[in-house]
Write a protein that holds these residues in place. Structure first.
Motif, PDB file in Angstrom:
ATOM      1  N   ALA A  56      51.811 -20.479 -36.591  1.00 36.48           N
ATOM      2  CA  ALA A  56      50.453 -20.582 -36.061  1.00 36.48           C
ATOM      3  C   ALA A  56      49.655 -21.608 -36.853  1.00 36.48           C
ATOM      4  N   PHE A  57      49.915 -21.674 -38.149  1.00 39.01           N
ATOM      5  CA  PHE A  57      49.241 -22.661 -38.997  1.00 39.01           C
ATOM      6  C   PHE A  57      49.581 -24.073 -38.533  1.00 39.01           C
ATOM      7  N   VAL A  58      50.858 -24.280 -38.233  1.00 39.40           N
ATOM      8  CA  VAL A  58      51.284 -25.609 -37.801  1.00 39.40           C
ATOM      9  C   VAL A  58      50.627 -25.976 -36.472  1.00 39.40           C
ATOM     10  N   THR A  59      50.616 -25.048 -35.528  1.00 41.69           N
ATOM     11  CA  THR A  59      49.941 -25.298 -34.248  1.00 41.69           C
ATOM     12  C   THR A  59      48.469 -25.594 -34.500  1.00 41.69           C
ATOM     13  N   GLY A  60      47.850 -24.788 -35.351  1.00 48.39           N
ATOM     14  CA  GLY A  60      46.446 -24.993 -35.686  1.00 48.39           C
ATOM     15  C   GLY A  60      46.213 -26.370 -36.284  1.00 48.39           C
ATOM     16  N   ALA A  61      47.125 -26.791 -37.151  1.00 51.19           N
ATOM     17  CA  ALA A  61      46.976 -28.095 -37.788  1.00 51.19           C
ATOM     18  C   ALA A  61      46.993 -29.207 -36.746  1.00 51.19           C
ATOM     19  N   GLN A  62      47.841 -29.036 -35.737  1.00 51.99           N
ATOM     20  CA  GLN A  62      47.929 -30.069 -34.700  1.00 51.99           C
ATOM     21  C   GLN A  62      46.658 -30.117 -33.853  1.00 51.99           C
ATOM     22  N   VAL A  63      46.182 -28.945 -33.413  1.00 52.03           N
ATOM     23  CA  VAL A  63      44.977 -28.925 -32.586  1.00 52.03           C
ATOM     24  C   VAL A  63      43.772 -29.390 -33.404  1.00 52.03           C
ATOM     25  N   SER A  64      43.694 -28.905 -34.643  1.00 53.17           N
ATOM     26  CA  SER A  64      42.585 -29.297 -35.518  1.00 53.17           C
ATOM     27  C   SER A  64      42.553 -30.795 -35.742  1.00 53.17           C
ATOM     28  N   PHE A  65      43.737 -31.383 -35.850  1.00 53.31           N
ATOM     29  CA  PHE A  65      43.751 -32.819 -36.092  1.00 53.31           C
ATOM     30  C   PHE A  65      43.088 -33.571 -34.942  1.00 53.31           C
TER      31      PHE A  65
END
Ligand code: ATP
Ligand code: MG
Lengths: 281, 248
Positions: free
Chosen positions: A199-208
């Motif tokens: 979920a962190f990785v997905t979040g990192a992508q959307v946040s970027f």
């Protein structure tokens, strides 16, 4: 490594290193549609430019490319370029960290989760650039304002994603840890955190995506006097269409490189257990 | 080692009564097996021993003292192995020692020793998804054994395995347990498994669960699955579970 040309029975991959050999054709299979997408955009642009036939209004690919090739010798551009990356490099990781911490806390405390969701839904309904006037008065013109806006705009996809991740944590995984004597803190660091990594990785992508968009738009509407966004809006003010187009290309390319190369690398690193070959899961 | 006891335990989830006036005592070093219909509250009872669930009324005791919460001296092994997919076999097995702050060198030595015991030496660097179902359950058992608990609580540990693997695992479990003096409580749906493994067998009624019968299996081990004593005990369990034959 050289591939045998004959269809001789290839040795079956028995260890994890063999996975690397098979990854190369997969990489190409992913790359070529991407290149085709870029190519078709360039083709549409060139066709439109030719049809309109007024280079000052819409210069073609061939007009812009030489200038693009020399762009890093232009000081106005390079200062703006590095300034923008500098702001991103501060604001984005800050937002990721903040979002992940808040999301994890929400996983542990139900009350905090409700609070966080409310906070996010409020912030989500305010477009990030509306903060520009506010922070310009409060913090002044420049880095601090832009970085603050990046952080506000991009912490919540991370927080939301990690929050969902922690709420979805396998109950038995937690109970195993508890029966083996885990403290509350250990549950957080040894079960919640690793289990929320996807979920962190997905979040990192959307946040970027959010960080990059808000960075450029904050610079464009006047949050700072230098930066890629500012360069772009200034080129528009002086009707330099070539400058506008090449800014767009640079802005798009940076985002694509970070997203497809850096974040993809991060994902493979953090979730490397998922990419180990073999097994049936 | 610990003895375990449920004293006049009742348990309800909301308005659903799950356990009704349960009395059950497992002696130190005893291998107890609980059998019963699905949903009769077997897992709930076991989870009380693990400290994961509390009784609505009644007492849950370990060595005569009330159980307040989880304790690494009483480790539970779950039906779905519940290994951490992001940890290697080695790291999964070493988890309990890591939580207790055991130093790296000692941890590695103990993990390797236990892996050797369950027949998984050489698989240290594998991830759970690279293992077969039986191997995963062996890792789960190793993860519990490595902290050297006084009590092992097993909730249908072999429920998800095929028949052949299951028989093999039963033998392994007996070998791991014998001579250690550990108190074992195992839940199973498999009547043969109960008779093969147990010192004493508790048969539970359908929900709300009560203990309807306590049987003692005192045949010497290793047990012959077709001996008269074995067959008789199996029949007794089937009778008390009210599984008869059908009539034509
Ligand atoms: N946390 C819970 N909240 C509400 N009801 C629960 C909870 N845990 C168990 N129950 C209920 O208690 C009853 C007994 O559950 P339990 O898991 O102990 O059964 P079981 O004997 O282990 O069944 P099975 O053999 O199928 O595993 C079930 O009807 C279940 O719905
Ligand atoms: Mg159960």
């Amino acid at each position: 490594m050289t591939q045998p040309a004959s269809p001789a029975p290839a040795p079956q991959p028995t260890n994890n290193k063999a996975g690397a050999v098979r990854r190369r054709p997969r990489l190409w299979a992913k790359t070529w549609p991407y290149l085709a997408a870029v190519g078709s955009l360039l083709a549409i642009w060139q066709l439109a430019a030719t049809a309109i036939g007024k280079p000052f209004l819409l210069p073609g690919v061939v007009d812009v490319m030489p200038r693009l090739a020399r762009i890093f010798t232009n000081e106005e551009f390079t200062t703006g370029f590095f300034k923008s990356l500098y702001r991103l490099a501060l604001g984005y990781p800050l937002a990721c960290l903040l979002g992940a911490l808040l999301g994890l806390l929400g996983g542990v405390s139900k009350t905090f989760a409700v609070y966080l969701r409310s906070l996010i839904s409020i912030l989500q309904s305010i477009p990030p650039i509306t903060w520009v006037p506010f922070f310009m008065i409060l913090l002044g013109f420049g880095d601090l304002t832009v970085i603050t806006i990046i952080t506000i705009a991009s912490f919540f996809p991370m927080a939301l994603s990690v929050l969902n991740g922690t709420e979805g944590v396998n109950r038995t995984h937690l109970e195993v840890a508890r029966t083996l004597g885990a403290s509350r803190g250990q549950l957080l660091t040894k079960v919640f955190a690793p289990e929320s990594l996807p979920a962190f990785v997905t979040g990192a992508q959307v946040s970027f995506g959010n960080a990059w968009r808000s960075l450029i738009s904050a610079e464009m509407v006047g949050g700072a006097s230098v930066g890629l966004g500012r360069y772009l809006s200034y080129r528009s003010e002086i009707a330099d269409m070539q400058g506008v187009l090449l800014s767009i290309i640079v802005i798009g390319t940076i985002a694509a490189v970070i997203d497809l190369v850096l974040l993809e690398k991060l994902k493979r690193r953090l979730l490397h257990w998922r990419y180990v070959s073999g097994g049936d899961q | 080692m610990q003895s375990l006891e449920l004293k006049q335990v009742n348990k309800s989830f909301g308005s659903l009564q799950v356990l009704s006036d349960i009395n059950l005592k497992v002696e130190k070093g005893e291998f107890a097996v609980i059998v019963g219909h699905s949903g009769c509250g077997k897992s709930t009872a076991l989870r009380m021993f693990a400290g994961l669930e509390t009784a609505t009324t009644g007492e849950v005791l370990a060595d005569g003292k009330p159980i307040a919460g989880p304790d690494p001296q009483r480790v539970m092994i779950f039906q779905e192995h519940a290994l951490y997919p992001w940890r290697t076999v080695e790291a999964n097995v070493g988890f309990g020692l890591e939580l207790a702050g055991v130093d790296k060198k000692e941890k590695r030595a103990r993990v390797n020793a236990v892996l050797d015991k369950v027949g998984l030496d050489g698989f240290q660097r594998y991830y759970p998804h690279q293992l077969s179902g039986g191997m995963r359950q062996r890792v789960a058992i190793a993860r519990a054994l490595v902290v050297d608990p006084e009590v092992l609580l097993l909730d249908e540990p072999y429920g998800a395995l095929d028949a052949i693997t299951r028989l093999q695992m039963q033998n392994e479990l007996i070998k791991l347990w014998r001579g250690t003096g550990k108190t074992m409580v195992l839940i199973t749906h498999d009547i043969d498994e109960a008779v093969y493994l147990a010192d004493s067998i508790y048969v539970m009624s359908p929900r709300p669960g009560r203990i309807i019968q306590k049987l003692t299996a005192d045949m010497p081990r290793p047990r012959a699955r077709n001996s008269q004593a074995f067959v008789d005990l199996r029949q007794q369990i089937m009778d008390s579970l009210d599984i008869g034959t059908y009539s034509i």
